[in-house]
Design a protein around this motif. Structure first.
Motif, mmCIF file in Angstrom:
data_model
loop_
_atom_site.group_PDB
_atom_site.id
_atom_site.type_symbol
_atom_site.label_atom_id
_atom_site.label_comp_id
_atom_site.label_asym_id
_atom_site.label_seq_id
_atom_site.Cartn_x
_atom_site.Cartn_y
_atom_site.Cartn_z
ATOM 1 N N ASP B 2 0.695 -1.206 0.056
ATOM 2 C CA ASP B 2 -0.463 -0.203 -0.020
ATOM 3 C C ASP B 2 0.782 1.397 -0.144
ATOM 4 N N ASP B 3 1.375 1.876 -1.085
ATOM 5 C CA ASP B 3 1.373 3.477 -0.933
ATOM 6 C C ASP B 3 1.340 4.047 -0.343
ATOM 7 N N ARG B 5 0.014 4.423 3.263
ATOM 8 C CA ARG B 5 0.666 3.917 4.131
ATOM 9 C C ARG B 5 1.908 3.512 4.386
ATOM 10 N N GLN B 6 3.136 2.853 2.982
ATOM 11 C CA GLN B 6 3.838 3.738 2.708
ATOM 12 C C GLN B 6 5.002 5.288 2.708
ATOM 13 N N ARG B 7 4.010 6.090 2.338
ATOM 14 C CA ARG B 7 4.341 7.423 1.876
ATOM 15 C C ARG B 7 3.848 7.832 3.340
ATOM 16 N N PHE B 8 3.390 7.433 4.609
ATOM 17 C CA PHE B 8 2.877 8.103 5.660
ATOM 18 C C PHE B 8 4.000 7.832 6.173
ATOM 19 N N GLU B 9 4.704 6.223 6.381
ATOM 20 C CA GLU B 9 5.431 6.120 7.802
ATOM 21 C C GLU B 9 6.698 6.484 6.864
ATOM 22 N N VAL B 10 6.791 7.337 5.897
ATOM 23 C CA VAL B 10 7.967 8.278 5.446
ATOM 24 C C VAL B 10 8.113 9.739 5.881
ATOM 25 N N LEU B 11 6.849 10.063 5.352
ATOM 26 C CA LEU B 11 6.367 11.364 5.798
ATOM 27 C C LEU B 11 6.145 11.642 7.140
ATOM 28 N N LEU B 13 5.612 9.070 9.852
ATOM 29 C CA LEU B 13 6.200 8.919 10.885
ATOM 30 C C LEU B 13 7.846 9.655 12.026
ATOM 31 N N PHE B 45 -3.173 9.418 9.481
ATOM 32 C CA PHE B 45 -3.251 8.639 8.669
ATOM 33 C C PHE B 45 -4.542 8.248 8.121
ATOM 34 N N PHE B 48 -4.816 12.303 6.073
ATOM 35 C CA PHE B 48 -3.441 12.016 4.766
ATOM 36 C C PHE B 48 -4.023 12.707 3.659
#
Lengths: 243, 181
Positions: B2-3, B5-11, B13, B45, B48
């Motif tokens: 899920d990109d 989710r990945q963007r969320f983790e990178v930006l 978290l 999230f 987001f």
């Protein structure tokens, strides 16, 4: 009764005054004992607060809890998504595992540059962020950088080798306007960042959150290719650009 | 993968530590801070997609503050009065008992506790601007966004908060050497 300028002195201390105002305030401070004392106080308090208050970080248990809660939020309809969404981040599950492991296990990043690069790459993949100048022609992309970035990198199209030049972008980065050349390789986007070298050493190739970063230096420009392709595909492009 | 989710983790978290620190200063209780941060991250999230611009930290801290205020209201509605966070008895003993720590270390601890305690005693609107400015190193515009007031108000609150903290700190350090020993 405090000096009427005390608010401006505070703004100056907090780095909120522009150059003209700052010069003006500095002149005032020279002649005003009260504002000199205020500036001392502000400095003393800041130093004490920054040194002596505990600088806490989120406990690992909380971090883990947050990640689990996010997992529970994930939509279950993934099987219905079009195939290209998966292609967008080719290494799927591995990236999840890698990023969870990263957040749980890794110490805080020592090199903010890597963070910045991955952030810039991910940001570029959001709608309407990828490309400022759309062109497959290096003679269009390169001159565009002259007005929009602080550097003028090598621009070339390698469509025949599978790396299609799709455009360019300017990004603010490492205190300067970096030039970004955008390539498409299969379903993957590769951003090639370039900026003027501020320091002698070129960072080592790295992987962060599933994104590979390959660095090299040509003349006084540092380049970094970022993508979620495999290392081999990424290094092939690096090789082509270096030739 | 899920990109989103990945963007969320990178930006987002990477700002989890700041979110936790801010929640700690707002709620003054580790347990409450955990709850606030968890709720805030989930809200972040869900919202987001509405995030525009690059000021992710200010955006996340705004959500943390809102979650804190909501939690506070709920507690007040339940007429539950939280006990003030005591600086645990155990710690207090450690200061009185002579520990093998060098003098300077225990003095630094005293100092930390003093500032910590004085900060906690400030009104919330003063504490939050001080934390955002001095600990999180945010600029006026960001602080105005997080605390939802005009920049002029940020400036006057900062000035009052600094003056108040300094006055109490001076009082304390004038009294302390005699009181402790």
């Amino acid at each position: 009764m405090p000096c009427a300028e005390s608010m401006r002195v505070q703004a100056y201390f907090d780095g909120e005054a522009d150059a003209v105002a700052a010069a003006d305030i500095e002149r005032h401070i020279e002649g005003c004992a009260e504002c000199r004392a205020l500036l001392d106080d502000l400095n003393q308090l800041r130093t004490a607060l920054r040194q002596e208050l505990p600088y806490e970080t989120a406990p690992p248990a909380l971090r883990a809890h947050v990640l689990r809660a996010l997992d529970a939020q994930r939509p279950t309809k993934w099987r219905l998504e079009p195939f290209w969404k998966g292609a967008f981040s080719g290494i799927g599950g591995m990236a999840i595992a890698a990023s969870i492991a990263f957040f749980l296990l890794a110490p805080p990043l020592t090199n903010p540059l890597l963070d910045d690069l991955v952030n810039a790459h991910v940001r570029s993949l959001m709608p309407d962020h990828l490309i400022d100048v759309v062109s497959t022609d290096k003679h269009t992309v390169k001159p565009w950088f002259a007005g929009h970035a602080d550097v003028s990198p090598v621009v070339a199209d390698f469509a025949e080798q599978g790396y299609r030049l799709i455009g360019g972008r300017a990004d603010y980065f490492d205190h300067q306007r970096a030039a970004v050349i955008v390539y498409q390789h299969g379903a993957h986007v590769i951003n090639v960042f370039s900026w003027a070298a501020n320091r002698d050493s070129v960072p080592k190739d790295a992987t962060l959150n599933g994104y590979h970063m390959a660095f090299w230096k040509t003349g006084n420009l540092v380049y970094c290719a970022v993508s979620d392709t495999g290392w081999d595909e990424l290094r092939r492009l690096v090789q082509l650009l270096q030739e | 993968m899920d990109d989103r989710r990945q963007r969320f983790e990178v930006l987002v978290l990477p700002h989890l530590d700041a979110a936790y620190r801010f929640a700690r200063w707002l709620s003054r209780s580790p347990g409450d801070a955990d709850d606030v941060v968890q709720e805030a991250v989930l809200r972040a999230f869900r919202g987001f997609d509405a995030l525009r611009g690059s000021d992710v930290k200010a955006w996340l801290l705004t959500i943390v503050r809102n979650c804190h205020l909501t939690a506070l209201k709920q507690r007040q509605r339940r007429a539950f009065v939280p006990l003030p966070e005591e600086h645990d008895a155990a710690d207090g003993h450690a200061v009185i008992a002579t520990t093998p720590d060098p003098e300077s270390v225990s003095m630094l601890r005293d100092e930390q506790r003093t500032l910590d305690r004085l900060m906690s005693a400030l009104p919330e609107e003063h504490r939050e601007v001080l934390v955002l400015r001095e600990i999180e190193e945010m600029d006026y515009r960001e602080i105005a966004a997080v605390t939802n007031v005009p920049i002029g108000t940020v400036m006057s609150r900062l000035a009052r908060a600094r003056a108040a903290l300094k006055a109490r700190w001076q009082q304390e350090s004038a009294r302390e050497p005699h009181a402790v020993r």
